[in-house]
Design a protein around this motif. Structure first.
Motif, PDB file in Angstrom:
ATOM      1  N   VAL A   5       0.827  -1.196   0.000  1.00  0.00           N
ATOM      2  CA  VAL A   5       0.000   0.000   0.000  1.00  0.00           C
ATOM      3  C   VAL A   5       0.868   1.255   0.000  1.00  0.00           C
ATOM      4  O   VAL A   5       0.714   2.148  -0.826  1.00  0.00           O
ATOM      5  N   ARG A   8       2.673   1.780  -3.370  1.00  0.00           N
ATOM      6  CA  ARG A   8       1.939   2.184  -4.562  1.00  0.00           C
ATOM      7  C   ARG A   8       1.256   3.542  -4.421  1.00  0.00           C
ATOM      8  O   ARG A   8       1.032   4.223  -5.413  1.00  0.00           O
ATOM      9  N   GLU A   9       0.941   3.952  -3.216  1.00  0.00           N
ATOM     10  CA  GLU A   9       0.256   5.234  -3.058  1.00  0.00           C
ATOM     11  C   GLU A   9       1.103   6.399  -3.554  1.00  0.00           C
ATOM     12  O   GLU A   9       0.583   7.438  -3.954  1.00  0.00           O
ATOM     13  N   ARG A  12      -0.012   7.418  -7.013  1.00  0.00           N
ATOM     14  CA  ARG A  12      -1.374   7.900  -7.269  1.00  0.00           C
ATOM     15  C   ARG A  12      -1.317   9.373  -7.668  1.00  0.00           C
ATOM     16  O   ARG A  12      -0.833  10.217  -6.905  1.00  0.00           O
ATOM     17  N   ASP A  19     -11.621   6.568  -5.526  1.00  0.00           N
ATOM     18  CA  ASP A  19     -11.055   6.152  -4.243  1.00  0.00           C
ATOM     19  C   ASP A  19     -10.122   4.969  -4.438  1.00  0.00           C
ATOM     20  O   ASP A  19      -9.043   4.915  -3.840  1.00  0.00           O
ATOM     21  N   HIS A  20     -10.547   4.010  -5.237  1.00  0.00           N
ATOM     22  CA  HIS A  20      -9.677   2.874  -5.540  1.00  0.00           C
ATOM     23  C   HIS A  20      -8.594   3.305  -6.527  1.00  0.00           C
ATOM     24  O   HIS A  20      -8.783   4.246  -7.302  1.00  0.00           O
ATOM     25  N   ASP A 273       2.666  -7.829  -4.449  1.00  0.00           N
ATOM     26  CA  ASP A 273       1.643  -7.300  -5.329  1.00  0.00           C
ATOM     27  C   ASP A 273       1.717  -8.054  -6.652  1.00  0.00           C
ATOM     28  O   ASP A 273       2.784  -8.549  -7.046  1.00  0.00           O
ATOM     29  N   GLU A 306      -5.937  -3.133  -3.907  1.00  0.00           N
ATOM     30  CA  GLU A 306      -4.766  -2.386  -3.429  1.00  0.00           C
ATOM     31  C   GLU A 306      -3.453  -3.128  -3.661  1.00  0.00           C
ATOM     32  O   GLU A 306      -2.368  -2.596  -3.396  1.00  0.00           O
ATOM     33  N   LYS A 307      -3.526  -4.356  -4.202  1.00  0.00           N
ATOM     34  CA  LYS A 307      -2.317  -5.114  -4.521  1.00  0.00           C
ATOM     35  C   LYS A 307      -2.229  -5.459  -6.009  1.00  0.00           C
ATOM     36  O   LYS A 307      -1.428  -6.299  -6.402  1.00  0.00           O
ATOM     37  N   GLU A 339     -11.994   0.740 -11.473  1.00  0.00           N
ATOM     38  CA  GLU A 339     -11.943   1.514 -10.224  1.00  0.00           C
ATOM     39  C   GLU A 339     -13.304   2.119  -9.902  1.00  0.00           C
ATOM     40  O   GLU A 339     -13.763   2.088  -8.748  1.00  0.00           O
TER      41      GLU A 339
END
Length: 358
Positions: A5, A8-9, A12, A19-20, A273, A306-307, A339
């Motif tokens: 998490v 990868r964030e 973004r 949200d996803h 992931d 999230e993975k 998403e």
């Protein structure tokens, strides 16, 4: 290494609409502009016709162009399509001390490979990719991913005249890659992909690759995302061993095989992931968005959103450039649609992972 998490964030985008977040990226290579190939040939044939400065300008222009093309397609993590590279082993062998080239080797049909030979102990003499990374990062608005050919493939696809066995050469190369990754990290890189296609042809050496990965990540900061890409082959021969690899992400080629091997990872214990190939890198046929959405859902039967990372099966360099771009554009659109379905509850990812597959 970093947890999935947190890792990868970082990728973004600030204006991400959902949200996803399904991280979208490329494996590495991309079709070169026709004019770049022409300039390269003229530079290599006659340095007076196209000098070093003109050749450098052409490479930089191509890198800038393809990086922008990846961003226009909407990718979250980009690269320059390996515009400065011709072949995944030769490029690195020419920069590693101890290698020599003794002429092309016929590999299949009328195709030849300039297979390198190790003639003395391998040494790290100069950065291999720092210039590529710094230039790409300088022109990109999105985070940059750096693909590197892994030590097992570099060793296996070379003649060895020095080391006692392939493992010894592989470990020596892993130590050099550790040095290179350290230099890239100093320059700002935070997403590194190790390409090991040779592992698919010799899965019994998964322990050797695991030891190499340990050497490569030694001393590398926890916030560096490390991906291992293994294209084709029987993944069942190297899973669950990869659960013990010090990687954040495992990238697989499954679209080309209609996801027949997705069940290999569906035991609920898959640790890294999953970077899932959702468009076929071997055909110029551009998959419709709806088809790619279905492919993404295949990945959600194995890991939660999230993975899951979304990418092509492999490098796209053999395709027409228009097809490669269309595939990426549709891939990103499909990821964003999935998403949105996850956000609305129309798609229940947890139910996908627990349902019986047909």
């Amino acid at each position: 290494m970093s947890d999935g998490v947190a890792g990868r964030e970082r990728f973004r985008p600030a204006d991400h609409p959902h949200d996803h977040f399904l991280l979208t990226t490329v494996v590495g290579s991309y079709p070169k502009p026709a004019w770049l190939t022409d300039v390269r040939e003229r530079h290599e044939a006659d340095g007076d016709a196209v000098g070093d400065d003109e050749w450098q300008e052409a490479i930089d222009d191509a890198s800038r162009l393809i990086t922008d093309e990846h961003e226009r397609a909407g990718l979250d993590a980009v690269c320059d399509g390996e515009m400065r590279r011709e072949e995944m082993v030769e490029f690195f062998a020419r920069r590693i001390g101890g290698y020599e080239f003794k002429g092309p080797v016929k590999v299949w049909g009328h195709n030849y490979f300039d297979k390198p030979s190790v003639v003395s102990e391998v040494t790290y003499e100069e950065p291999w990719l720092r210039e590529e990374y710094e230039f790409t990062a300088g022109v990109a608005d999105r985070p940059v991913k750096v693909p590197i050919t892994g030590p097992y493939t570099l060793a296996t696809w070379s003649f060895d005249e020095v080391y006692d066995d392939d493992a010894a050469l592989t470990y020596a190369l892993a130590d050099l890659i550790n040095e290179e990754v350290s230099r890239l990290v100093e320059a700002g890189a935070r997403y590194v992909q190790l390409d090991e296609p040779a592992l698919a042809t010799a899965p019994e050496d998964h322990a050797v690759v695991g030891e190499c990965l340990e050497r490569i990540v030694d001393g590398i900061p926890d916030d560096v995302r490390v991906c291992l890409h293994v294209c084709y082959g029987d993944y069942g021969e190297i899973y669950p061993a990869i659960n013990d690899y010090p990687i954040d992400e495992f990238d697989v080629e499954l679209a080309n095989g209609d996801y027949e091997q997705i069940d290999v990872f569906a035991d609920g214990d898959f640790a890294p992931d999953l970077a899932l190939g959702v468009v076929d890198a071997h055909t110029p046929t551009v998959e419709p968005v709806a088809e790619i959405e279905a492919n993404i859902r295949e990945g959600l039967t194995v890991v939660p959103p999230e993975k899951l990372t979304v990418s092509p099966d492999c490098g796209l360099k053999i395709l027409p450039r228009e097809a490669a771009y269309a595939k990426l554009e549709n891939m990103v659109r499909a990821a964003r649609n999935v998403e949105a379905d996850l956000d609305s509850g129309e798609l229940d990812a947890a139910a996908l992972r627990t349902s019986d597959r047909p």
